[in-house]
Design a protein around this motif. Sequence first.
Motif, PDB file in Angstrom:
ATOM      1  N   TRP A 184       0.842  -1.123  -0.292  1.00 46.68           N
ATOM      2  CA  TRP A 184      -0.008  -0.092  -0.015  1.00 46.68           C
ATOM      3  C   TRP A 184       0.843   1.479  -0.061  1.00 46.68           C
ATOM      4  O   TRP A 184       0.262   2.197   0.186  1.00 46.68           O
ATOM      5  CB  TRP A 184      -0.867   0.104   1.182  1.00 46.68           C
ATOM      6  CG  TRP A 184      -0.441  -0.578   2.444  1.00 46.68           C
ATOM      7  CD1 TRP A 184      -1.040  -1.771   2.949  1.00 46.68           C
ATOM      8  CD2 TRP A 184       0.628  -0.232   3.221  1.00 46.68           C
ATOM      9  NE1 TRP A 184      -0.442  -2.356   3.925  1.00 46.68           N
ATOM     10  CE2 TRP A 184       0.620  -1.498   4.101  1.00 46.68           C
ATOM     11  CE3 TRP A 184       1.663   0.605   3.180  1.00 46.68           C
ATOM     12  CZ2 TRP A 184       1.639  -1.493   5.232  1.00 46.68           C
ATOM     13  CZ3 TRP A 184       2.660   0.601   4.262  1.00 46.68           C
ATOM     14  CH2 TRP A 184       2.742  -0.254   5.146  1.00 46.68           C
ATOM     15  N   ALA A 185       2.212   1.443  -0.146  1.00 44.97           N
ATOM     16  CA  ALA A 185       3.050   2.228   0.023  1.00 44.97           C
ATOM     17  C   ALA A 185       3.609   2.820  -1.253  1.00 44.97           C
ATOM     18  O   ALA A 185       3.895   3.778  -1.466  1.00 44.97           O
ATOM     19  CB  ALA A 185       4.260   2.073   1.060  1.00 44.97           C
ATOM     20  N   ALA A 186       4.013   1.725  -2.186  1.00 44.05           N
ATOM     21  CA  ALA A 186       4.601   2.092  -3.268  1.00 44.05           C
ATOM     22  C   ALA A 186       3.605   2.516  -4.294  1.00 44.05           C
ATOM     23  O   ALA A 186       2.456   2.249  -4.131  1.00 44.05           O
ATOM     24  CB  ALA A 186       5.183   0.888  -4.181  1.00 44.05           C
ATOM     25  N   PRO A 189       0.640   0.641  -9.983  1.00 43.93           N
ATOM     26  CA  PRO A 189       0.756   0.304 -11.520  1.00 43.93           C
ATOM     27  C   PRO A 189      -0.349   1.709 -12.309  1.00 43.93           C
ATOM     28  O   PRO A 189      -1.105   2.093 -11.679  1.00 43.93           O
ATOM     29  CB  PRO A 189      -0.002  -0.575 -12.102  1.00 43.93           C
ATOM     30  CG  PRO A 189      -0.026  -1.718 -10.926  1.00 43.93           C
ATOM     31  CD  PRO A 189      -0.127  -0.905  -9.838  1.00 43.93           C
ATOM     32  N   ALA A 190       0.510   2.566 -13.242  1.00 41.60           N
ATOM     33  CA  ALA A 190      -0.274   3.705 -13.945  1.00 41.60           C
ATOM     34  C   ALA A 190      -1.621   3.346 -14.339  1.00 41.60           C
ATOM     35  O   ALA A 190      -2.019   2.197 -14.574  1.00 41.60           O
ATOM     36  CB  ALA A 190       0.478   3.903 -15.261  1.00 41.60           C
ATOM     37  N   GLY A 191      -2.580   4.151 -13.786  1.00 43.90           N
ATOM     38  CA  GLY A 191      -4.081   4.169 -14.087  1.00 43.90           C
ATOM     39  C   GLY A 191      -4.765   3.427 -12.967  1.00 43.90           C
ATOM     40  O   GLY A 191      -5.864   3.328 -13.218  1.00 43.90           O
ATOM     41  N   GLU A 192      -4.045   2.755 -12.171  1.00 42.12           N
ATOM     42  CA  GLU A 192      -4.743   1.910 -11.119  1.00 42.12           C
ATOM     43  C   GLU A 192      -4.603   2.716  -9.786  1.00 42.12           C
ATOM     44  O   GLU A 192      -3.634   3.446  -9.458  1.00 42.12           O
ATOM     45  CB  GLU A 192      -4.063   0.612 -10.694  1.00 42.12           C
ATOM     46  CG  GLU A 192      -4.382  -0.186 -12.162  1.00 42.12           C
ATOM     47  CD  GLU A 192      -3.768  -1.598 -11.926  1.00 42.12           C
ATOM     48  OE1 GLU A 192      -3.699  -2.110 -10.754  1.00 42.12           O
ATOM     49  OE2 GLU A 192      -3.524  -2.243 -12.885  1.00 42.12           O
ATOM     50  N   GLY A 193      -5.535   2.482  -8.667  1.00 41.51           N
ATOM     51  CA  GLY A 193      -5.450   3.052  -7.293  1.00 41.51           C
ATOM     52  C   GLY A 193      -4.696   2.332  -6.414  1.00 41.51           C
ATOM     53  O   GLY A 193      -4.164   0.942  -6.905  1.00 41.51           O
ATOM     54  N   VAL A 194      -4.573   2.813  -5.200  1.00 39.05           N
ATOM     55  CA  VAL A 194      -3.622   1.987  -4.238  1.00 39.05           C
ATOM     56  C   VAL A 194      -4.311   0.527  -4.006  1.00 39.05           C
ATOM     57  O   VAL A 194      -3.674  -0.351  -3.678  1.00 39.05           O
ATOM     58  CB  VAL A 194      -3.530   2.780  -2.915  1.00 39.05           C
ATOM     59  CG1 VAL A 194      -2.745   2.038  -1.904  1.00 39.05           C
ATOM     60  CG2 VAL A 194      -2.896   4.154  -3.379  1.00 39.05           C
ATOM     61  N   ASP A 259     -15.054   2.323  -1.792  1.00 46.08           N
ATOM     62  CA  ASP A 259     -14.832   3.244  -2.862  1.00 46.08           C
ATOM     63  C   ASP A 259     -14.275   4.328  -2.123  1.00 46.08           C
ATOM     64  O   ASP A 259     -13.226   5.028  -2.486  1.00 46.08           O
ATOM     65  CB  ASP A 259     -16.064   3.429  -3.662  1.00 46.08           C
ATOM     66  CG  ASP A 259     -17.275   3.908  -2.710  1.00 46.08           C
ATOM     67  OD1 ASP A 259     -17.373   3.197  -1.743  1.00 46.08           O
ATOM     68  OD2 ASP A 259     -18.288   4.661  -3.457  1.00 46.08           O
ATOM     69  N   LEU A 260     -14.824   4.537  -0.736  1.00 46.95           N
ATOM     70  CA  LEU A 260     -14.359   5.829   0.075  1.00 46.95           C
ATOM     71  C   LEU A 260     -13.115   5.416   0.710  1.00 46.95           C
ATOM     72  O   LEU A 260     -12.263   6.127   0.646  1.00 46.95           O
ATOM     73  CB  LEU A 260     -15.453   6.117   1.029  1.00 46.95           C
ATOM     74  CG  LEU A 260     -16.849   6.493   0.850  1.00 46.95           C
ATOM     75  CD1 LEU A 260     -17.788   6.734   1.832  1.00 46.95           C
ATOM     76  CD2 LEU A 260     -16.525   7.708  -0.428  1.00 46.95           C
ATOM     77  N   LEU A 265      -7.048   6.053   0.642  1.00 52.56           N
ATOM     78  CA  LEU A 265      -5.781   5.567   0.444  1.00 52.56           C
ATOM     79  C   LEU A 265      -5.020   6.271  -0.576  1.00 52.56           C
ATOM     80  O   LEU A 265      -3.738   6.295  -0.316  1.00 52.56           O
ATOM     81  CB  LEU A 265      -5.842   3.969   0.052  1.00 52.56           C
ATOM     82  CG  LEU A 265      -6.366   3.300   1.498  1.00 52.56           C
ATOM     83  CD1 LEU A 265      -6.710   1.786   0.947  1.00 52.56           C
ATOM     84  CD2 LEU A 265      -5.336   3.093   2.487  1.00 52.56           C
ATOM     85  N   ASP A 266      -5.817   6.531  -1.694  1.00 57.27           N
ATOM     86  CA  ASP A 266      -4.965   7.329  -2.884  1.00 57.27           C
ATOM     87  C   ASP A 266      -4.345   8.507  -2.381  1.00 57.27           C
ATOM     88  O   ASP A 266      -3.283   9.017  -2.867  1.00 57.27           O
ATOM     89  CB  ASP A 266      -5.884   7.205  -3.965  1.00 57.27           C
ATOM     90  CG  ASP A 266      -6.163   6.184  -4.754  1.00 57.27           C
ATOM     91  OD1 ASP A 266      -5.289   5.200  -4.562  1.00 57.27           O
ATOM     92  OD2 ASP A 266      -7.153   5.929  -5.281  1.00 57.27           O
ATOM     93  N   ARG A 267      -5.117   9.180  -1.412  1.00 56.37           N
ATOM     94  CA  ARG A 267      -4.524  10.407  -1.002  1.00 56.37           C
ATOM     95  C   ARG A 267      -3.550  10.498   0.049  1.00 56.37           C
ATOM     96  O   ARG A 267      -2.785  11.525   0.051  1.00 56.37           O
ATOM     97  CB  ARG A 267      -5.953  11.246  -0.355  1.00 56.37           C
ATOM     98  CG  ARG A 267      -7.052  11.619  -1.224  1.00 56.37           C
ATOM     99  CD  ARG A 267      -8.226  12.066  -0.698  1.00 56.37           C
ATOM    100  NE  ARG A 267      -9.309  12.503  -1.429  1.00 56.37           N
ATOM    101  CZ  ARG A 267     -10.576  12.754  -1.180  1.00 56.37           C
ATOM    102  NH1 ARG A 267     -10.920  12.260   0.072  1.00 56.37           N
ATOM    103  NH2 ARG A 267     -11.463  13.076  -2.239  1.00 56.37           N
ATOM    104  N   MET A 268      -3.427   9.350   0.665  1.00 51.92           N
ATOM    105  CA  MET A 268      -2.439   9.239   1.776  1.00 51.92           C
ATOM    106  C   MET A 268      -1.145   8.401   1.316  1.00 51.92           C
ATOM    107  O   MET A 268      -0.284   8.560   2.220  1.00 51.92           O
ATOM    108  CB  MET A 268      -3.058   8.792   3.055  1.00 51.92           C
ATOM    109  CG  MET A 268      -3.778   7.417   3.070  1.00 51.92           C
ATOM    110  SD  MET A 268      -4.547   7.113   4.269  1.00 51.92           S
ATOM    111  CE  MET A 268      -3.376   5.929   5.426  1.00 51.92           C
ATOM    112  N   ARG A 269      -1.257   8.130   0.187  1.00 54.70           N
ATOM    113  CA  ARG A 269      -0.500   7.001  -0.397  1.00 54.70           C
ATOM    114  C   ARG A 269       1.093   7.451  -0.217  1.00 54.70           C
ATOM    115  O   ARG A 269       1.940   6.993   0.287  1.00 54.70           O
ATOM    116  CB  ARG A 269      -0.633   6.135  -1.408  1.00 54.70           C
ATOM    117  CG  ARG A 269       0.530   5.241  -1.741  1.00 54.70           C
ATOM    118  CD  ARG A 269       0.682   4.820  -3.133  1.00 54.70           C
ATOM    119  NE  ARG A 269       1.246   6.068  -4.010  1.00 54.70           N
ATOM    120  CZ  ARG A 269       2.511   6.416  -4.112  1.00 54.70           C
ATOM    121  NH1 ARG A 269       3.497   5.848  -3.512  1.00 54.70           N
ATOM    122  NH2 ARG A 269       2.498   7.530  -4.943  1.00 54.70           N
ATOM    123  N   SER A 270       1.115   8.683  -0.649  1.00 53.59           N
ATOM    124  CA  SER A 270       2.790   9.440  -0.982  1.00 53.59           C
ATOM    125  C   SER A 270       3.202   9.516   0.378  1.00 53.59           C
ATOM    126  O   SER A 270       4.520   9.390   0.622  1.00 53.59           O
ATOM    127  CB  SER A 270       2.766  10.470  -1.900  1.00 53.59           C
ATOM    128  OG  SER A 270       1.617  11.431  -1.494  1.00 53.59           O
TER     129      SER A 270
END
Length: 627
Positions: A184-186, A189-194, A259-260, A265-270
């Motif tokens: 969940w940290a890396a 793949p392009a176009g996909e979510g965490v 979905d939420l 997760l997408d917002r906090m991944r970096s």
Amino acid sequence: MAYRALSAALGLLLFGLFATPSACTPVGRGSLEHDVEDLLAINKRQGGVFSVLGVVGLGDKTVHPRLEIRELEKNADQWNVYLLGMYRFQNMNQGNKLSYYQIAGIHGRPYIPWDGVNAVDGGGGGYCTHGSNIFLPWHRPYLALFEEILYLNARQAVLEFPDGELKNRYNNALTTFRMPYWDWAAAPPAGEGVMPWSVQRPTISVVLPNGTATIPNPLFSYTFRPISRDDFVDSPWTTFPSTLRDPSSNEANAASRNDLVALELDRMRSNLQSRVYNVLALQHNYTEISNDRRPGDSIESIHDVLHNTLGSDGHMSYLAYSAYDPIFWLHHTNVDRIFAIWQALNPDSYVVPEANPYSTFTAAANSVADITNLVTALHPFHRNDAGDFWTSESSRHTDVYAYTYPELAGLNPNDTSPLVSKVNTLYGPKPTRPQQTKRGTSTIAGAPNFSGQRQYIADIKVHKFGLDGSFNVYVFLGDTLLADEPLGGSDSNSNSNSKQWSAAPSFVGITGFLAQNGVTNVQKKTQEANGAVPLTAALEAKMRAGELRSMQEDVVSAYLQRNLRWRIAKTDGQVIDVDAAPGFQLSTVWAEVEPAKSAAEFPKVKGEYRVLIEATDGRPGGFHTGD
Ligand SMILES: *[C@@H]1O[C@H](CO)[C@@H](O)[C@H](O)[C@H]1NC(C)=O
Ligand SMILES: *[C@@H]1O[C@H](CO)[C@@H](O)[C@H](O)[C@H]1NC(C)=O
Ligand SMILES: *[C@@H]1O[C@H](CO)[C@@H](O)[C@H](O)[C@H]1NC(C)=O
Ligand SMILES: *[C@@H]1O[C@H](CO)[C@@H](O)[C@H](O)[C@H]1NC(C)=O
């Protein structure tokens, strides 16, 4: 409701699978229980002790890597074997000690003995160790146990295929099969979510002996067979018939809102990437990275924020119920992987004797844990017929359980530079795609490149059990949150607003505290836990955007004084005033960093971390002059 109609349809499908008399019942239960009893008989001694040996216990001693779930999915045969194995595993009778239910139940509730390992005086809770120096090793035999019974179920599923090419292929797939992890940290793949779609979809397609079928997705939830009020004592856990992520209500018909969760997760991944990178590249002391009791970041703290976010007040965000959600196993396998990578990079730093404040089912509070002794046994995991237990020492290397991870396969322990390169590639400084939000480009960036030769971190401490449940601390760099969300620590008690915090362009990251409700023990309630939100990458992005002049500490301090914000919300979204969080303090710390000279090296922290007092002085919950 659409969800209920779907459930009814699935019920019919299940009924079909289980009730149709057939020569080769595809995912039946009867024959499976019989096989598991055979396995138990093999391992049975006077006390009926089960030796947890991982896949080694099934006769497979060859070390194979556990793959990332998306990699496993690319191999259609292994993927099918995995799903069939998970599905059978989850359909085992809950009365069987090797059932999914009872293995998940080792972690927290029900607080009852497993494999004859009884509670001690002064003990309390489940067997899992948290806030402890043996948090990481404890989960190693736990995962190996899960892997062994998963593998066994997968093997049984393959046995039911008629002899022929397909069966040969599945048997072949089994020879190298190990359970997957989810990174969940890396960057995904392009176009996909965490969060992979394979864990979000309620149903999934599998190949059964008689053809392709759609089954309830065993990675989406675990359905209790049935829910036990005695085991789960309090609401809503006695109400939910299946495990849930971000439940839509506390009613029996609540739905998971993956979905939420995926969006959060997408917002906090970096920021998670920065945290994983800091732990692997810059922190070299096991005592400090293994648990959350000391200032700074730890693998346990990073692990907590995933629990909280995946659960969002569903099962994963409560210690006692988390292991029932199938995503627990994907998450914890990744935690074990980060631990294994850290060990390979720091082979000489490991468990040293230490008193741990929290009790478990078999250890009183303040028991000293070391790497070998009896108190420190990784209960309830027996390792042989004599009834000896695994310890941190015997679980130190993953090879004993016949697994490794892709980054570690074939690594020469005398030359870790290929591993350093891999860690740099996965988690290190590289330009990541800027995130588009509704209100413009977010400042979120991947790991820092330390070109300013400075590291900045928001260190957070708080009483872990002080808020009657799990909670998150959100950190922001910027003047505004959202247009409809005025800034201020305590101006809003609306539960829904906190769910939007991570959408703010100023959002940097979250640190989470995985706790539980109903804790009455005073000592527990006052126990300090720590987490961190690294700021360096976000500050470097501010420089690129021309909003920050330099990474010098005086410049950054003044910038933080104007822009750093922090807020607290419980996992159900309830906003908590900073002053109402017992023991809360946020301090910004900085250190000089020597950037890496090549992709096969790590940066180095030079000297000690120091507090930037002015950045938080005089603000609620901030580090003040004189603290
Ligand atoms: C496979 O068998 C199960 C029951 O054994 C049945 O419910 C299902 O419809 C069958 N599928 C196909 C594609 O024939
Ligand atoms: C590791 O950290 C602990 C706790 O901060 C400290 O007591 C110990 O001395 C450190 N070990 C080394 C080798 O620096
Ligand atoms: C690592 O170094 C040690 C000591 O020099 C040596 O005995 C060992 O064979 C080396 N291991 C590998 C895999 O090269
Ligand atoms: C590192 O980041 C800084 C600041 O954002 C940027 O100016 C610089 O080009 C980057 N350096 C490297 C080597 O990527």
